[in-house]
Structures are given as structure tokens and as C-alpha cells.
Scaffold this active site. Structure first.
Site, PDB file in Angstrom:
ATOM      1  N   GLY B  39      27.779 -31.885 -16.538  1.00  0.00           N
ATOM      2  CA  GLY B  39      28.450 -30.551 -16.306  1.00  0.00           C
ATOM      3  C   GLY B  39      29.717 -30.308 -14.837  1.00  0.00           C
ATOM      4  O   GLY B  39      30.533 -29.326 -15.955  1.00  0.00           O
ATOM      5  N   CYS B 249      16.596 -21.675 -47.066  1.00  0.00           N
ATOM      6  CA  CYS B 249      17.359 -22.263 -47.474  1.00  0.00           C
ATOM      7  C   CYS B 249      17.112 -22.166 -49.014  1.00  0.00           C
ATOM      8  O   CYS B 249      16.652 -22.701 -49.588  1.00  0.00           O
ATOM      9  CB  CYS B 249      17.962 -23.891 -47.041  1.00  0.00           C
ATOM     10  SG  CYS B 249      18.232 -24.305 -48.203  1.00  0.00           S
ATOM     11  N   CYS B 252      16.695 -26.298 -49.763  1.00  0.00           N
ATOM     12  CA  CYS B 252      15.884 -27.434 -49.688  1.00  0.00           C
ATOM     13  C   CYS B 252      14.612 -26.387 -49.430  1.00  0.00           C
ATOM     14  O   CYS B 252      13.652 -26.759 -48.377  1.00  0.00           O
ATOM     15  CB  CYS B 252      16.062 -27.667 -48.558  1.00  0.00           C
ATOM     16  SG  CYS B 252      16.405 -27.191 -46.660  1.00  0.00           S
ATOM     17  N   CYS B 274      21.373 -24.364 -45.383  1.00  0.00           N
ATOM     18  CA  CYS B 274      21.371 -25.296 -44.052  1.00  0.00           C
ATOM     19  C   CYS B 274      23.083 -25.008 -43.951  1.00  0.00           C
ATOM     20  O   CYS B 274      23.663 -25.390 -44.872  1.00  0.00           O
ATOM     21  CB  CYS B 274      20.875 -26.301 -44.351  1.00  0.00           C
ATOM     22  SG  CYS B 274      18.798 -26.358 -44.984  1.00  0.00           S
ATOM     23  N   CYS B 280      20.218 -30.934 -45.035  1.00  0.00           N
ATOM     24  CA  CYS B 280      19.793 -30.166 -45.937  1.00  0.00           C
ATOM     25  C   CYS B 280      19.712 -31.603 -47.176  1.00  0.00           C
ATOM     26  O   CYS B 280      18.495 -31.120 -47.937  1.00  0.00           O
ATOM     27  CB  CYS B 280      20.083 -29.761 -46.479  1.00  0.00           C
ATOM     28  SG  CYS B 280      19.842 -28.117 -48.312  1.00  0.00           S
TER      29      CYS B 280
HETATM   30 ZN   LIG Z   1      18.561 -26.817 -46.736  1.00  0.00          ZN
END
Ligand SMILES: [Zn+2]
Lengths: 369, 290
Positions: B39, B249, B252, B274, B280
Site C-alpha cells: 500500500g 446478464c 450468459c 457482464c 461472459c
Molecule cells: Zn454475461
């Protein structure tokens, strides 16, 4: 099945490149030769070399041709090319006092040793469009050269003059400054210097700055948003020899070429104290690649402003130095053209959630961490 | 200067990975330091690349300095392999390294990304490289680098806590949507880059090394594997991620992923797909096989 999404990035880029090529050639029958740019767009080439941080007139000319004359694009091309070059040598310190001058003026003293040399300047030309240049021919070029008979040999042998500030120093009129001490300079292209910057890092940042950005800031400083009212002690333009240490032989130098430089030293009122020291005149210093007086003067104004305490933006080194770099600023401003779909979607999601809550609707089952 | 030089970028004229070897080594050294201090923003002398600053030069320098001939690299922007900037960066990496490129996040050894982390959790033999526009979360509350550095050194983050508190008092919740300020191993406050909130928990105890590069701001930092990443939050106002309700989605059918929203030109209806297109595509391919 009907899968549709925003694809075709590759094709789009290729087609855009073709179009760009089409616009660059301008459907003109005469390709612009980089050498023509180098010889006849001298001041633009110089500006690009300064902002690109690479003294290479032929590369700068090529960059300008490739970028259709856009200074930000051209400087960017030079910088990117610079990243591919390995660092083989550091040059020896260049003494601008030894420059072969083509121009040299002082606004503080009328009589300076060696005299004022006006040299090539637009300062006293009348800015009237010269329509006869439309019809300029090769014959005009050669006729002019014969008529004015500028002896290039003589130009080459222009003597060097003692600097005006040396006079002030000799008279003990300059304020003592810790900045005068010799130090190994940092190299801002090889390490990220931490704020507050050393003077060498400041000067390097300024030397690579964008001419327009720097003159805007310097203008603000002298117009009242800053505590500086300088006079130009000396402005000099000329050629400086560049030497490196002879490889393998200590204390011997090897001449590797020359660079044109513009150097400006401004003299600032003794009331503008640096580091709370009074009792003399303070200098501002500017040194840039090529012939670029506007930038060199701006650099001297800004250099002095940064060494002076004050509330105005020009006294804030992070404000000045982090915003004058053309590659940084043009890059980040233009990055706004990139897609921000994901972050915008995230913002919408937040906004809708807040609106729902305001409307008193119950919060959906958000994923809690 | 030869006239041909104006015609095309001749790759053979450039070093493997574009940058000279000295520059690549320097970037790797800074990267090692970043890994050692999770960090913490390690300053480095960022080089100019052929792409604009702000367009991913930090990520690119990490990729170019790390890429070896045996690597397989995936480049995404907004989760998308085919968006113009991803294409442009992929093309540049490929043309100056000739390494294999992929769209499959699981086949990649290096993944350079802007604004997203792939949906499938990354493995320990993978490196995620994120492009960062603004590496310091404290810039929101203090604009000067000199002071910000001191605040980090003192672990003085009350300015940020106050900022969040004021945000809640004005809006009822924290309004930060992307680039959510988080701490690495309870020490340094860091900017996870403009990831949506959705992706921030993926950094927590990740198997993969995550490197973050800010070219314009000249900073490299890292979230090494198994680092505890904690988004700043109050006990009574916990950190939450984006919520897509019952949406899924349209391609998919995935419903536990970050979604892009589309408005149908004709019907005006809202649909989703997606954001991670590689994921996807893979799901669609699996469906076809079944
Ligand atoms: Zn998708």
C-alpha cells in the site's frame, strides 16, 4: 443467438489510422520534407525540442511532420522516443558565458561590455501579413542570400561576452544566496524528486515545461498574482559546445556537438527577499533548448517566484511544476475521452440508492462485506 | 533520416519491451520495494510511452518491465478485451515484446486492467496490474504532495475519516462510488484505482499479486498476495457494494457479477450484460457445449 456488445475496437483503430493518414497528407501533391520543417520552422522545432527534452532537430522535425504540426503531439513523440534511449554519458557542465552569441540584449544597462546584439528577432518587426511570401521562390532565396551577404564564417566566429550579472556580482550588488553552492544536480528523468525540490530539479522541470503554460503563469506573477517585478538583466541566444569526459581518459574532454540555447537572467528588486535574506538584488534564471525567448523569460520569472514566499499560485512549487508539463497535461486532459462506463455505472448505482432512500423505499439486500 | 521512417512504426528498431534495459530494471526495483511495503506509494522516474499519460502509462510500464518471452498477457479496459484502449495497449505490448496475448483471464500470467478485476478469482501464479490515475486517496483532503507524504508517515488519516463522516452527514451514506479508500494490512491508506466498490473485496487476501502503477504521478504500489484490504467504514455505516437487484446478464444469465447497463434504442427497455466480457464469453461457450 443475438450476442451484441461494443466490439470491433481493432477495426475501428485501423480505420481511424487510415483516415488520419488521409488527413495528414491533405491530398497534397507535395509531401512535406522534414528538412524543410527543420530549416524553415526553426522556432517551432526549437520549442518542440525544449518541451520534448531532447535536443535533436531532425527528430523534432519528423515529429512535427508526423503530428500535422501539433506541438503537444510532437513533443510527446519526442519524449516517447527518448524513453527508448539508454543513458550513456553525462555531459560536462556547459558554461553559457562561453556561448557563441547570435543575440544578446540587456534591459538593465544600456552599455554592456560587447554591446547589445539585436540578432534575429521579431521584436521590432511590424506584424503585417506579408502576402508576397505566398509567391516566394527558390530564386528569391538565392537572390536574398547574395544581396545581404551574411558571412556565415563570421557568424560562426562571433565572440563570447562576459555576462551582465558578472558586473553586478563584481559591484557586490547581488544578494548572497545559498543557491550559488555547487551541487551534484539531480536528474528528474531518472528519479522522482521529492517535494520540496532541489533547485536543480526545479530548473529541469521548468526547462521541459510547456511554453504557453509557463508564460500564462509568469504573466499572472507579474500582473499582480505574485510578488515579482523583474527586469531582464540579460537575454542571450547562441551556441554552446557540448563535451563529455573522454572515455578512459580522466580530465580530458571530447567535443560531441553543439546546442543552441536561450538563457535569461532576470534581476529582481532587493525588497523581494529570498529565504528572508535582504541586502542585494536577486536573480531569476532561465535556460532552454533552442531559440525560445518567451519560455526562457517565463522560466526566469517562475524560478524566482518559486524561491519567494507568497500566497499566489506561482509561489507554490507543486502547483507550478506539476502542471506545466505538456505531456502530463495533454495526456490527462485527453484521457477524459476514454470510456468510463464502469465508474459511471457505479456512480449511477450510488445515486439511485440515495434517491431510493430519500423516497423512503426500503434498502435492497445489498451485498454487505 | 530516411523517408521510410515516416510510414510505419518499425518494431525492430526498438528494444524488447520498448524501454531500454536500465529503465526496466529501475521500474522492477521500485516494484520490489512496493511489494515489501503493501500500500505504500513508491516514487519512480516514470518514462514517457507511446500512449498518452492518463491512458495507462503506469500499468504499461509495469507490464513492459515484467513481461518475459514466456508470459501470456491479457489486457482489459472496463472489463472489456475489445474496447479501443485495450486493443491499443494490447497491440503495443505485443508489437514490442511478441509475447502471447489472451482474452482468457485464467490463461494469463499478467493481466493489465483499467477499472475492473476479472470475475473469476485470480491464482497465485498470476499478476494483476491496475492502471491508476490518482494514486493518493488523501489528495481528496490535502492537495500538496509534501504534506500528504507526512500524513502517510504519521498514519494520520483523520482528514479522510472526517471527509467520510461529512459525506454521511450530508447524504446519509458515503457517496464515493469508485476508487474506494482502503487500508493495506491496517497500515497505509491506498487508492485501489477507480474499481467499482464491487471489485474492492477481491483484493482482500487475494491469491494473486496486485501491482498498481500511476505513470503521470510517478508512483508504484502493490497489494501482495494475502494482504488484508479493508475499505474505510464506520461500525454503523458499513461498506456495501453495488447492487443490481434481480438483474442478470442478457447473454450468459450471470447474476452475481458486475453488470453494464444498456438502454434499447427502440423499446427504451433497460437490459444488462457482464462487464467482464472474457467471463461472459466463456460462460456462453460452456452453455453451447452443454
Ligand atoms: Zn454475461
Amino acid at each position: 443467438m443475438g450476442y451484441v456488445t461494443v466490439t470491433g475496437g481493432q477495426t475501428a483503430i485501423e480505420e481511424a489510422e487510415k483516415l488520419l493518414h488521409h488527413y495528414r497528407t491533405g491530398q497534397s501533391s507535395h509531401p512535406l520534407h522534414p528538412e524543410t520543417i527543420e530549416k524553415q520552422m526553426r522556432l517551432l522545432v526549437d520549442r518542440i525540442m525544449g518541451e520534448g527534452g531532447l535536443y535533436a532537430p531532425d527528430h523534432a522535425s519528423l515529429a512535427l511532420k508526423q503530428a500535422e504540426g501539433d506541438p503537444a503531439e510532437a513533443a510527446f513523440l519526442l519524449r516517447a522516443y527518448r524513453s527508448t534511449l539508454s543513458r550513456n554519458f553525462y555531459t560536462k557542465t556547459v558554461d553559457p558565458g562561453e556561448m557563441r552569441l547570435i543575440r544578446r540584449i540587456s534591459s538593465t544597462f544600456k552599455d554592456i561590455p560587447g554591446g547589445q546584439v539585436l540578432g534575429p528577432t521579431y521584436d521590432y518587426t511590424h506584424r503585417l501579413l506579408n502576402f508576397s511570401l505566398r509567391e516566394e521562390t527558390e530564386e528569391d532565396f538565392s537572390e536574398f542570400l547574395e544581396a545581404v551577404d551574411i558571412d556565415s564564417e563570421q557568424v560562426e566566429q562571433t565572440p563570447s561576452f562576459k555576462k551582465v550579472t558578472e558586473l553586478l556580482k563584481a559591484e557586490n550588488l547581488l544578494a548572497d544566496s545559498e543557491m550559488e553552492q555547487e551541487q551534484e544536480p539531480v536528474d528528474i528523468t531518472r528519479e522522482k524528486p521529492a517535494f520540496p525540490l532541489s533547485r536543480s530539479a526545479r530548473l529541469q522541470s521548468l526547462a521541459r515545461g510547456e511554453t504557453g503554460a509557463m508564460s500564462a503563469l509568469a504573466y499572472s506573477a507579474v500582473r499582480g498574482h505574485g510578488k515579482v517585478h523583474p527586469t531582464i538583466g540579460e537575454l542571450r541566444v547562441g551556441y554552446a559546445d557540448i563535451e563529455i569526459e573522454y572515455p578512459g581518459r580522466e580530465n580530458e574532454s571530447l567535443y560531441i556537438g553543439e546546442t543552441m540555447l536561450t538563457e535569461v537572467e532576470t534581476v529582481n528588486s532587493f525588497t523581494e527577499t529570498i529565504n528572508n535574506q535582504a541586502g542585494g538584488l536577486n536573480l531569476g534564471y532561465g535556460l532552454v533548448f533552442g531559440h525560445n525567448e518567451l519560455k526562457a523569460i517565463s522560466m526566469a520569472v517562475l524560478e524566482h517566484s518559486l524561491a519567494t514566499e507568497g500566497e499566489a499560485p506561482v509561489h507554490d512549487e507543486e502547483f507550478v511544476l506539476l502542471h506545466i508539463d505538456s505531456v502530463d497535461s495533454s495526456g490527462f486532459i485527453s484521457h477524459m475521452k476514454m470510456p468510463h462506463y464502469v465508474t459511471f455505472q457505479a456512480q449511477l448505482n450510488r445515486l439511485r440508492k440515495f434517491q431510493e432512500e430519500e423516497g423512503g423505499k426500503p434498502e435492497d439486500e445489498s451485498r454487505k462485506q | 533520416m530516411s523517408p521510410e521512417s515516416s510510414k510505419r512504426f518499425r518494431v525492430s528498431a526498438y528494444n524488447f519491451g520498448f524501454l531500454d534495459e536500465g529503465s526496466k530494471r529501475e521500474i522492477r526495483r521500485s516494484t520490489l520495494k512496493a511489494v515489501a511495503i503493501p500500500g505504500y506509494q513508491v516514487p519512480f522516474a516514470s518514462r514517457e510511452l507511446p500512449i498518452g499519460k492518463g491512458w495507462g502509462t503506469g500499468g504499461m510500464q509495469l507490464s513492459l518491465s515484467l513481461a518475459g518471452s514466456r508470459d501470456t498477457i491479457k489486457v482489459i479496459d472496463q472489463g472489456h478485451d475489445d474496447s479501443v484502449n485495450a486493443v491499443s495497449i494490447r497491440h503495443l505490448i505485443q508489437s514490442c515484446t511478441q509475447v502471447e496475448m489472451t482474452r482468457d483471464s485464467q490463461a494469463a500470467s499478467l493481466i493489465q486492467s483499467r477499472h475492473r478485476i476479472p470475475e473469476i478469482p485470480l491464482r497465485k501464479d498470476q499478476i494483476l496490474i491496475l492502471q491508476v490515475p490518482q494514486p493518493d486517496p488523501l489528495k481528496k483532503v490535502e492537495s500538496h504532495e509534501k504534506k500528504v507524504k507526512q500524513l502517510h508517515a504519521d498514519k494520520d488519516y483523520k482528514g479522510m475519516w472526517l471527509h467520510l463522516y461529512e459525506d454521511i452527514s450530508q447524504w446519509g451514506d458515503i457517496s464515493i462510488s469508485a476508487d474506494y479508500p482502503s487500508t493495506a494490512h491496517e497500515r497505509y491508506l491506498f487508492a485501489p484505482s477507480p474499481l467499482p466498490r464491487w471489485d474492492v473485496p477481491k483484493l482482500n487476501h487475494s491469491e494473486a499479486l496486485c501491482l498498481l502503477g500511476a505513470g503521470r504521478e510517478k508512483k508504484i504500489y502493490a497489494i501482495p498476495p494475502h494482504t488484508q484490504v479493508t475499505p474505510l467504514a464506520f461500525d454503523d455505516v458499513p461498506f456495501t457494494t453495488e447492487n443490481f437487484g434481480k438483474a442478470s446478464c442478457k447473454n450468459c444469465g450471470a447474476d452475481n457479477v458486475y453488470l453494464d447497463e444498456f438502454i434499447d434504442d427502440e423499446t427504451g427497455q433497460k437490459t444488462y450484460s457482464c462487464s467482464d466480457t472474457g467471463y461472459c464469453h466463456q460462460r456462453m461457450a460452456e452453455r453451447r457445449i452443454q
